[in-house]
Design a protein around this motif. Structure first.
Motif, PDB file in Angstrom:
ATOM      1  N   GLU A  99       5.359   4.716  -4.787  1.00 22.50           N
ATOM      2  CA  GLU A  99       4.641   5.144  -3.605  1.00 22.50           C
ATOM      3  C   GLU A  99       3.239   4.554  -3.669  1.00 22.50           C
ATOM      4  N   GLY A 102       1.113   5.993   0.810  1.00 22.98           N
ATOM      5  CA  GLY A 102       1.928   6.308   1.980  1.00 22.98           C
ATOM      6  C   GLY A 102       3.035   5.305   2.236  1.00 22.98           C
ATOM      7  N   LYS A 103       3.060   4.218   1.473  1.00 22.91           N
ATOM      8  CA  LYS A 103       4.175   3.263   1.594  1.00 22.91           C
ATOM      9  C   LYS A 103       5.200   3.541   0.502  1.00 22.91           C
ATOM     10  N   PHE A 104       6.453   3.438   0.854  1.00 26.70           N
ATOM     11  CA  PHE A 104       7.538   3.690  -0.071  1.00 26.70           C
ATOM     12  C   PHE A 104       8.143   2.337  -0.437  1.00 26.70           C
ATOM     13  N   ILE A 105       8.178   2.024  -1.745  1.00 26.32           N
ATOM     14  CA  ILE A 105       8.600   0.693  -2.187  1.00 26.32           C
ATOM     15  C   ILE A 105       9.693   0.839  -3.243  1.00 26.32           C
ATOM     16  N   LYS A 106      10.697  -0.017  -3.147  1.00 31.98           N
ATOM     17  CA  LYS A 106      11.732  -0.029  -4.190  1.00 31.98           C
ATOM     18  C   LYS A 106      11.622  -1.324  -4.985  1.00 31.98           C
TER      19      LYS A 106
ATOM     20  N   LEU B  81       4.814  12.611   0.003  1.00 34.99           N
ATOM     21  CA  LEU B  81       4.872  13.169   1.354  1.00 34.99           C
ATOM     22  C   LEU B  81       6.225  12.836   1.979  1.00 34.99           C
ATOM     23  N   THR B  84       6.282   9.791   4.093  1.00 28.97           N
ATOM     24  CA  THR B  84       6.391   8.516   3.384  1.00 28.97           C
ATOM     25  C   THR B  84       7.858   8.127   3.215  1.00 28.97           C
ATOM     26  N   ILE B  85       8.656   9.100   2.811  1.00 20.45           N
ATOM     27  CA  ILE B  85      10.077   8.819   2.616  1.00 20.45           C
ATOM     28  C   ILE B  85      10.747   8.585   3.973  1.00 20.45           C
ATOM     29  N   ARG B  87       9.564   7.305   6.657  1.00 22.11           N
ATOM     30  CA  ARG B  87       9.262   5.974   7.214  1.00 22.11           C
ATOM     31  C   ARG B  87      10.150   4.905   6.597  1.00 22.11           C
ATOM     32  N   GLY B  88      10.682   5.198   5.421  1.00 24.48           N
ATOM     33  CA  GLY B  88      11.580   4.249   4.777  1.00 24.48           C
ATOM     34  C   GLY B  88      10.835   3.201   3.983  1.00 24.48           C
ATOM     35  N   GLU B  89      11.594   2.247   3.479  1.00 22.04           N
ATOM     36  CA  GLU B  89      11.021   1.263   2.577  1.00 22.04           C
ATOM     37  C   GLU B  89      10.081   0.320   3.306  1.00 22.04           C
ATOM     38  N   ALA B  90       8.913   0.096   2.695  1.00 22.66           N
ATOM     39  CA  ALA B  90       7.939  -0.822   3.283  1.00 22.66           C
ATOM     40  C   ALA B  90       8.413  -2.262   3.082  1.00 22.66           C
TER      41      ALA B  90
END
Lengths: 364, 92
Positions: A99, A102-106, B81, B84-85, B87-90
């Protein structure tokens, strides 16, 4: 999805050292830390390190992170991301979830080196939620990283090296340490640190513990008592100490959430601070994609964390076919350095703990 | 000792008395105590209280602490948050 050879979680002494070793091997490496500055606990270690030159003897802890960062920044195959929270590891796919503001990254990593460090243990006593009750590490961060005085009169609980060193640093910051209590019958840390406190006039009360914090809105004192051999308060020995800060230095415990998530075999080893992953001498856990480095594998100190970090980094890279020219010689040297650090009399419990945490009590 | 004034789980304000009452009622694992009281479900995810509860269980059940079953660890290990989840993967 981003893909890397090796992801290193935590940019403290162990993670920085691991990432540098990975970088030298040529593996693509992602180094992640949730703080905005690298260094982990080094950011507040204002004292000079001792031991071997290879572990920066004579250098202050706070100066060490930039030595690593300068080298890492020259390496195109290494990426450092700060202010990024590694929130999960999915063992079936080798995917890390991050994280970033606020961005979710894999991220898919072939190997993960977990260098998440340790957290402070808590203590159960009356009114332990009063403002003014701190962990000793928190007080050290406030003072040395942020320049904030935690209070004026401190009761320190615990005489391990953290309790002793933070007490001395409080005195250097012109904070009075009214007393140091230690439940055991003898001082836990190095005598050289304790002697400094005694010279500064701090009473060190062994076989004593804190019974309760006193105060309504904030701490204004504490009740301490003598304890017998079964750790029970001796009747009639209770007395009041005036203080506005109670500082708990009652030990650290490895932060191992991600290794549980990774399905690593874990073992409770009191000498190492709690549950630790079972590992081999190359720091590989029972999940072969996972390596552990530093305090996350057992609480020691920053010098051994840098060594175990480099061992983990070299080994993880070699397991993927990235072998720096001097890898074998360097691994042998690091292992002998680690054995030397642990060979001191004070390292006896650590040695027993490490043996217990090794898969077969030795080489695998 | 007034165990009413001893906080075990800071995040969820769970006292030593509450933990002891739950153990007396037959909740004998950290996971059971967590589910019935929320101890360990706050922002720190049990980093502070887990060992204190384990020690309390070990004492009450008369077993060494290593025999106290640890809870299940699932992502996320730190608060994230929901937005954040959601919104999905950036994009990388």
């Amino acid at each position: 999805m981003k893909e890397v050879d090796i992801a290193v979680i935590g940019a403290g002494p162990a993670g920085l050292s691991a990432a540098l070793a990975c970088g030298k091997s040529g593996a693509t490496t992602l180094l992640i830390d949730f703080m905005d500055a690298p260094g982990g606990q080094l950011i507040k270690q204002t004292h000079k390190f001792f031991g071997s030159e290879r572990q920066f003897a004579g250098t202050r802890g706070i100066q060490i992170p930039s030595i690593f960062i300068n080298q890492l920044s020259q390496m195109p195959n290494v990426q450092l991301v700060l202010g990024v929270n590694a929130s999960g590891y999915y063992a079936d796919s080798g995917v890390l979830t991050l994280e970033d503001g606020g961005k979710f990254i894999k991220v898919k990593a072939k190997r993960v080196i977990i260098a998440t460090g340790a957290g402070e243990k808590a203590l159960a006593f009356e009114n332990n939620d009063l403002p003014g009750v701190y962990g000793a590490g928190a007080v050290q961060t406030l003072m040395n990283a942020y320049g904030v005085k935690p209070g004026n009169r401190v009761l320190m609980v615990g005489s391990g090296n953290i309790g002793l060193i933070v007490s001395y640093q409080l005195i250097q910051a012109h904070v009075q340490v009214v007393s140091l209590v230690e439940a055991a019958g003898r001082i836990g840390g190095y005598l050289v640190h304790a002697a400094k406190l005694r010279r500064a006039g701090v009473p060190i009360l062994t076989s004593h513990t804190i019974v309760r914090a006193i105060g309504e809105e904030t701490v204004r004192g504490a009740v301490v008592a003598q304890v017998d051999q079964s750790w029970q308060a001796v009747p009639g020995s209770q007395r009041e100490v005036a203080c506005d800060v109670i500082c708990l230095a009652v030990g650290l415990t490895p932060l191992v959430d991600m290794m549980w998530q990774a399905g690593c075999e874990m073992k409770y080893v009191p000498a190492l601070g709690g549950h630790v992953p079972v590992r081999d001498e190359n720091m590989r856990a029972s999940n072969p994609a996972v390596y552990v480095a530093g305090d996350a594998g057992g609480v020691e100190e920053a010098s051994s964390a840098m060594i175990s970090g480099e061992i983990a980094g070299i080994s993880a890279a070699v397991s993927l076919g990235f072998r720096a020219q001097d890898a074998d010689a360097r691994l042998a040297l690091l292992k002998s350095d680690l054995a030397a650090i642990r060979s001191a009399p004070a390292g006896e419990k650590i040695r027993a703990g490490i043996m217990s945490a090794m898969a077969c009590g030795g080489e695998r | 000792m007034t165990d009413d004034d001893i906080i075990i789980c800071r995040c969820e304000d769970i006292t030593l008395r509450q933990i002891r009452e739950l153990i007396a009622q037959g909740y004998h694992t950290i996971d059971e105590i967590k589910r019935v009281s929320r101890a360990g479900m706050g922002p720190c995810q049990g980093r502070t209280c887990r060992q204190l509860i384990a020690r309390e269980l070990a004492g009450a059940l008369g077993v060494p602490i290593e025999q106290v079953e640890m809870p299940t660890f699932r992502p996320p290990s730190r608060p994230v948050l929901l937005s954040t989840i959601a919104r999905g993967e950036a994009d990388e």
